[in-house]
Design a protein around this motif. Sequence first.
Motif, PDB file in Angstrom:
ATOM      1  N   GLY A 297       0.823  -1.203   0.000  1.00 13.80           N
ATOM      2  CA  GLY A 297       0.000   0.000   0.000  1.00 13.80           C
ATOM      3  C   GLY A 297       0.853   1.247   0.000  1.00 13.80           C
ATOM      4  O   GLY A 297       0.540   2.240  -0.680  1.00 13.80           O
ATOM      5  N   TYR A 298       1.952   1.206   0.744  1.00 14.56           N
ATOM      6  CA  TYR A 298       2.867   2.338   0.825  1.00 14.56           C
ATOM      7  C   TYR A 298       3.649   2.516  -0.468  1.00 14.56           C
ATOM      8  O   TYR A 298       3.808   3.638  -0.962  1.00 14.56           O
ATOM      9  CB  TYR A 298       3.823   2.119   2.002  1.00 14.56           C
TER      10      TYR A 298
ATOM     11  N   LYS B 290     -12.338   1.642  -4.585  1.00 10.87           N
ATOM     12  CA  LYS B 290     -11.898   2.642  -3.598  1.00 10.87           C
ATOM     13  C   LYS B 290     -10.465   2.347  -3.171  1.00 10.87           C
ATOM     14  O   LYS B 290     -10.202   1.835  -2.071  1.00 10.87           O
ATOM     15  CB  LYS B 290     -12.847   2.659  -2.400  1.00 10.87           C
ATOM     16  N   THR B 291      -9.528   2.673  -4.043  1.00  9.96           N
ATOM     17  CA  THR B 291      -8.117   2.430  -3.753  1.00  9.96           C
ATOM     18  C   THR B 291      -7.496   3.629  -3.056  1.00  9.96           C
ATOM     19  O   THR B 291      -8.061   4.726  -3.033  1.00  9.96           O
ATOM     20  CB  THR B 291      -7.308   2.153  -5.034  1.00  9.96           C
ATOM     21  N   VAL B 292      -6.291   3.411  -2.513  1.00 10.73           N
ATOM     22  CA  VAL B 292      -5.573   4.497  -1.853  1.00 10.73           C
ATOM     23  C   VAL B 292      -4.765   5.323  -2.848  1.00 10.73           C
ATOM     24  O   VAL B 292      -4.039   6.239  -2.448  1.00 10.73           O
ATOM     25  CB  VAL B 292      -4.646   3.965  -0.737  1.00 10.73           C
TER      26      VAL B 292
ATOM     27  N   ALA C   3      -3.780  -1.095  -2.420  1.00 10.03           N
ATOM     28  CA  ALA C   3      -4.590  -1.185  -1.208  1.00 10.03           C
ATOM     29  C   ALA C   3      -5.922  -0.492  -1.440  1.00 10.03           C
ATOM     30  O   ALA C   3      -6.055   0.349  -2.339  1.00 10.03           O
ATOM     31  CB  ALA C   3      -3.863  -0.537  -0.026  1.00 10.03           C
ATOM     32  N   VAL C   4      -6.887  -0.838  -0.616  1.00  9.68           N
ATOM     33  CA  VAL C   4      -8.199  -0.189  -0.654  1.00  9.68           C
ATOM     34  C   VAL C   4      -8.517   0.341   0.740  1.00  9.68           C
ATOM     35  O   VAL C   4      -7.860  -0.014   1.723  1.00  9.68           O
ATOM     36  CB  VAL C   4      -9.309  -1.155  -1.120  1.00  9.68           C
ATOM     37  N   TYR C   5      -9.527   1.194   0.805  1.00  2.00           N
ATOM     38  CA  TYR C   5      -9.900   1.740   2.098  1.00  2.00           C
ATOM     39  C   TYR C   5     -11.395   1.998   2.150  1.00  2.00           C
ATOM     40  O   TYR C   5     -12.073   2.020   1.113  1.00  2.00           O
ATOM     41  CB  TYR C   5      -9.135   3.032   2.390  1.00  2.00           C
ATOM     42  N   GLU C   6     -11.898   2.183   3.349  1.00  2.40           N
ATOM     43  CA  GLU C   6     -13.280   2.596   3.587  1.00  2.40           C
ATOM     44  C   GLU C   6     -13.298   3.572   4.753  1.00  2.40           C
ATOM     45  O   GLU C   6     -12.437   3.519   5.642  1.00  2.40           O
ATOM     46  CB  GLU C   6     -14.191   1.406   3.912  1.00  2.40           C
TER      47      GLU C   6
ATOM     48  N   TYR D 142     -11.451   5.051   9.832  1.00  2.00           N
ATOM     49  CA  TYR D 142     -10.736   4.762   8.584  1.00  2.00           C
ATOM     50  C   TYR D 142     -10.175   3.345   8.640  1.00  2.00           C
ATOM     51  O   TYR D 142      -9.490   2.973   9.595  1.00  2.00           O
ATOM     52  CB  TYR D 142      -9.588   5.760   8.403  1.00  2.00           C
TER      53      TYR D 142
ATOM     54  N   GLN E  98      -7.962   0.564   6.227  1.00  2.00           N
ATOM     55  CA  GLN E  98      -7.160   0.330   5.022  1.00  2.00           C
ATOM     56  C   GLN E  98      -6.696  -1.117   4.990  1.00  2.00           C
ATOM     57  O   GLN E  98      -6.224  -1.646   6.003  1.00  2.00           O
ATOM     58  CB  GLN E  98      -5.952   1.261   4.996  1.00  2.00           C
TER      59      GLN E  98
ATOM     60  N   SER F 169      -4.206  -3.473   2.645  1.00  2.00           N
ATOM     61  CA  SER F 169      -3.268  -3.592   1.531  1.00  2.00           C
ATOM     62  C   SER F 169      -3.046  -5.067   1.200  1.00  2.00           C
ATOM     63  O   SER F 169      -3.430  -5.948   1.969  1.00  2.00           O
ATOM     64  CB  SER F 169      -1.929  -2.925   1.851  1.00  2.00           C
TER      65      SER F 169
END
Length: 287
Positions: free
Chosen positions: A25-26, A149-151, A31-34, A90, A92, A94
């Motif tokens: 993700g970094y 919904k990706t980062v 990665a995705v998030y909500e 939040y 996340q 990954s």
Amino acid sequence: MGRIAYVNGRFVPHGQAVVHIEDRGYQLADAVYEVWSLFDGKLADAEGHFARLERSLEELRIAMPMSRRALTLVLREAVRRNRVRDGLLYLQVSRGVAPRDHAFPGDEVRPAVVITVKAIDRAAAEAKAAKGVGVVTTPENRWGRCDIKTVGLLPNALAKQKAKEAGAAEAWFVDELGFVTEGASSNAWIVDTDGRLRTRDTNANILRGITRHTLLEVIAGEGLAVDERPFTPAEASAAKEVFITGAGALVLPVVAVDGRRVGDGTPGPLATKLRRLYIERVRAGAV
């Protein structure tokens, strides 16, 4: 009490929460998030956010890190430990930690999970809604899968910075045909000159907003119709009302588009009513 974060199975002080430097993700935005709104310490629109999370993970072929039931327990525990009544949560997920390579790592690499919680001043949020906010427009320059919904939010961050520098709260992306797609972190709505509610349909390159979906149900319950078709910035400027929706914004009236006043420059009656009805609905249904 200081803030507490959840990182890969452990609750730790927020200031000590870290991820590995080779978390995908970094390094790759893999990665995705909500984001859930919190009302009275409970998750708003919970079902919709879980369903979208699962869809986003499936689209990227990332495994669900735990069952929905287990994840719900972890989310609730994060809220409890942070003692937040009204705020935002939040999450996340990954693909995990692996030596840097564009291709996916093997199945032995497990998804990485991060959860943070922060409080929101609801009184300040209501004062902001009562005053209304401004939006600016910017050319659409994001990738073609904004439904996931990706980062990968660099275009959104640049758009938000443009809005901030203009004294606005949000930026709207405008596609090559001159139509508004959505905001950097919200869906866009107008009440046009004919008095019709309009918002972009989700077959376009926009996120399937959970707040948007719930508001559509609220609107239907009020016996109102919604025209799901695009509009231009000029139509928004000439509209009777403009507003945005999102987990953070909820239903937020817009009083200026690119510096041009909407209507009389004050929040419209329909947007104000829909904000109240939406909050009543999600507060009652929060889990």
